[in-house]
Motif scaffolding. Sequence first.
Motif, short mmCIF file in Angstrom:
data_model
loop_
_atom_site.label_atom_id
_atom_site.label_comp_id
_atom_site.label_asym_id
_atom_site.label_seq_id
_atom_site.Cartn_x
_atom_site.Cartn_y
_atom_site.Cartn_z
N ALA A 71 2.59 -9.67 9.00
CA ALA A 71 3.09 -10.97 8.57
C ALA A 71 3.14 -11.08 7.04
CB ALA A 71 2.20 -12.07 9.15
N LEU A 72 2.10 -10.60 6.37
CA LEU A 72 2.08 -10.66 4.91
C LEU A 72 3.13 -9.73 4.30
CD1 LEU A 72 -1.78 -10.81 4.21
CD2 LEU A 72 -0.13 -12.69 4.23
N TRP A 73 3.34 -8.59 4.94
CA TRP A 73 4.37 -7.67 4.46
C TRP A 73 5.75 -8.33 4.57
CZ3 TRP A 73 4.95 -3.58 1.53
CH2 TRP A 73 6.12 -2.82 1.60
N ASN A 74 5.99 -9.03 5.65
CA ASN A 74 7.26 -9.74 5.82
C ASN A 74 7.46 -10.82 4.76
OD1 ASN A 74 8.26 -8.30 7.99
ND2 ASN A 74 7.47 -9.72 9.54
N MET A 99 4.48 -9.53 0.18
CA MET A 99 3.29 -9.05 -0.51
C MET A 99 3.28 -7.53 -0.57
SD MET A 99 -0.06 -11.27 0.47
CE MET A 99 -0.21 -13.00 0.06
N THR A 100 2.63 -6.98 -1.58
CA THR A 100 2.51 -5.53 -1.68
C THR A 100 1.39 -5.04 -0.77
OG1 THR A 100 0.94 -5.63 -3.51
CG2 THR A 100 3.30 -5.60 -4.06
N ILE A 101 1.50 -3.80 -0.33
CA ILE A 101 0.51 -3.24 0.58
C ILE A 101 -0.86 -3.14 -0.07
CG2 ILE A 101 0.87 -0.80 0.01
CD1 ILE A 101 0.62 -2.19 3.57
N GLU A 102 -0.88 -2.96 -1.41
CA GLU A 102 -2.14 -2.85 -2.13
C GLU A 102 -2.91 -4.18 -2.13
OE1 GLU A 102 0.57 0.32 -3.27
OE2 GLU A 102 0.80 -1.87 -3.32
N VAL A 103 -2.20 -5.28 -2.02
CA VAL A 103 -2.85 -6.59 -1.92
C VAL A 103 -3.19 -6.92 -0.47
CG1 VAL A 103 -2.54 -9.07 -2.28
CG2 VAL A 103 -1.70 -7.46 -4.00
N ILE A 104 -2.32 -6.51 0.44
CA ILE A 104 -2.51 -6.83 1.85
C ILE A 104 -3.76 -6.16 2.42
CG2 ILE A 104 -1.53 -6.49 4.16
CD1 ILE A 104 1.24 -6.77 2.89
N ILE A 105 -3.98 -4.90 2.10
CA ILE A 105 -5.10 -4.17 2.70
C ILE A 105 -6.44 -4.82 2.40
CG2 ILE A 105 -6.38 -1.98 2.62
CD1 ILE A 105 -3.71 -0.53 2.56
N PRO A 106 -6.77 -5.17 1.13
CA PRO A 106 -8.04 -5.87 0.90
C PRO A 106 -8.16 -7.19 1.64
CG PRO A 106 -7.16 -5.03 -1.17
CD PRO A 106 -6.09 -4.87 -0.14
N ILE A 107 -7.06 -7.93 1.77
CA ILE A 107 -7.09 -9.20 2.51
C ILE A 107 -7.45 -8.94 3.97
CG2 ILE A 107 -5.66 -11.10 3.37
CD1 ILE A 107 -4.12 -11.01 0.75
N CYS A 108 -6.84 -7.92 4.56
CA CYS A 108 -7.12 -7.59 5.97
C CYS A 108 -8.57 -7.14 6.15
CB CYS A 108 -6.15 -6.53 6.45
SG CYS A 108 -4.45 -7.09 6.61
N LEU A 109 -9.08 -6.37 5.20
CA LEU A 109 -10.47 -5.92 5.30
C LEU A 109 -11.43 -7.11 5.20
CD1 LEU A 109 -10.35 -2.66 3.13
CD2 LEU A 109 -10.36 -2.85 5.62
N LEU A 110 -11.12 -8.03 4.30
CA LEU A 110 -11.95 -9.24 4.19
C LEU A 110 -11.89 -10.06 5.47
CD1 LEU A 110 -13.70 -11.11 2.48
CD2 LEU A 110 -11.61 -12.15 1.58
N LEU A 111 -10.72 -10.12 6.08
CA LEU A 111 -10.57 -10.82 7.36
C LEU A 111 -11.46 -10.18 8.42
CD1 LEU A 111 -9.14 -12.83 9.25
CD2 LEU A 111 -7.34 -11.11 9.57
N GLY A 112 -11.54 -8.85 8.44
CA GLY A 112 -12.40 -8.17 9.39
C GLY A 112 -13.86 -8.52 9.19
N VAL A 119 6.58 -5.01 13.05
CA VAL A 119 6.90 -4.69 11.67
C VAL A 119 6.75 -3.18 11.49
CG1 VAL A 119 6.36 -5.12 9.24
CG2 VAL A 119 6.08 -6.94 10.95
N THR A 120 7.80 -2.54 11.01
CA THR A 120 7.80 -1.06 10.96
C THR A 120 8.13 -0.49 9.59
OG1 THR A 120 10.13 -0.99 11.64
CG2 THR A 120 8.47 -0.93 13.40
N ASP A 121 8.58 -1.31 8.66
CA ASP A 121 9.11 -0.77 7.40
C ASP A 121 8.07 -0.74 6.29
OD1 ASP A 121 9.01 -3.52 7.40
OD2 ASP A 121 10.74 -3.77 6.08
N PHE A 122 6.90 -0.17 6.59
CA PHE A 122 5.86 -0.04 5.58
C PHE A 122 6.20 1.10 4.61
CE2 PHE A 122 3.51 -1.88 9.25
CZ PHE A 122 3.13 -3.08 8.64
N PRO A 123 5.56 1.14 3.43
CA PRO A 123 5.86 2.19 2.45
C PRO A 123 5.66 3.59 3.02
CG PRO A 123 4.56 0.45 1.43
CD PRO A 123 4.59 0.15 2.90
#
Length: 331
Positions: free
Chosen positions: A89-92, A95-108, A150-154
């Motif tokens: 959702a954030l990629w859509n 947002m950049t993947i470098e920002v998304i990953i820390p957000i997802c880890l914090l969510l976990g 969502v499939t179009d990641f870097p």
Amino acid sequence: MADSSLARAIRGASLKRWDSAVGVLLVVVLLLSFGFVDGFGNGLNLSFLIGNTLPIALVALPMTLLVVSGEIDLSVASTAGLSGAVMGALWNQGMTIEVIIPICLLLGVVCGLINGLLVTRLGLPSLAVTIGTMAAYRGIAQIVLGSDAVTDFPTQYLDFAAGRIGDTFVPYALLPFLVLLAIAVVVLHATPFGRSLFAIGASEEAARFAGLRVKRQKLILFAVTGLTASLTGIFWALHYASARYDNATGLELSVIAAVLLGGIDFDGGKGTLGGAIAGVFLLGALQNVMSLQDVSAQSQIVVTGILLVLSVLGPRVARQVSLARAARAAG
């Protein structure tokens, strides 16, 4: 008191023998698979085997520590799915993947803390709590992403998650897993924190009287389990190049089956990470062989369920036999 000490000694010896038996069985299964299963020894298949087993292995690390302490987390797959859904959702949204990953880890971490607070502060059983959050987290994932994929990641991230080192069958992702495995082994088997987990699992009341911070340590474990589940969700989405709300569905069954198959005592207080990882890769190898033999996914789930029952029943039967022999010898 002597009888109790004897029972504990027999219990520990039985689990150690079970650990060794699982390791030997893994070697036997691999040798037979290389010798008799067409395509098993192919480099591409071995890469698939390791890559498909890594999500189970990742979550098995904190799950082992959690079960040793006498708790369990059934929401790990839903946490992974929620992490992947938020990632998509954030990629859509740009947002950049470098920002998304820390957000997802914090969510976990937040998901794990919710489980841990309900267990440690309200005194609720972890089995019941995490069954509830398993459904809740999966429902939130569906709300966040809907039925989209969502499939179009870097490309560089997709290549790392699914690629191999040079011409070998070794996935890139195996290297960071080995680092995490080494850290987990040291923590569980070579630190006061790890030793305290065995004490808590053996007798929480005795551990509390001994001055251990039982609630705090369990809360840390739940938070780390949520963090690792979120990391697994990120890896899952990149490895399979698809972020969906139903990613990792059923992962919790495979993780628990593998951990218990590796000799971790469901009642807590006993087990080794070596045995757990042997159980993980034994389960992964069996699933890979069944796939090569065109065994349906439904049948593979049945086999996993049977292994789960046997992994709980086996050590207990071995322990009862040892106790009966000891009783006869004492008589």
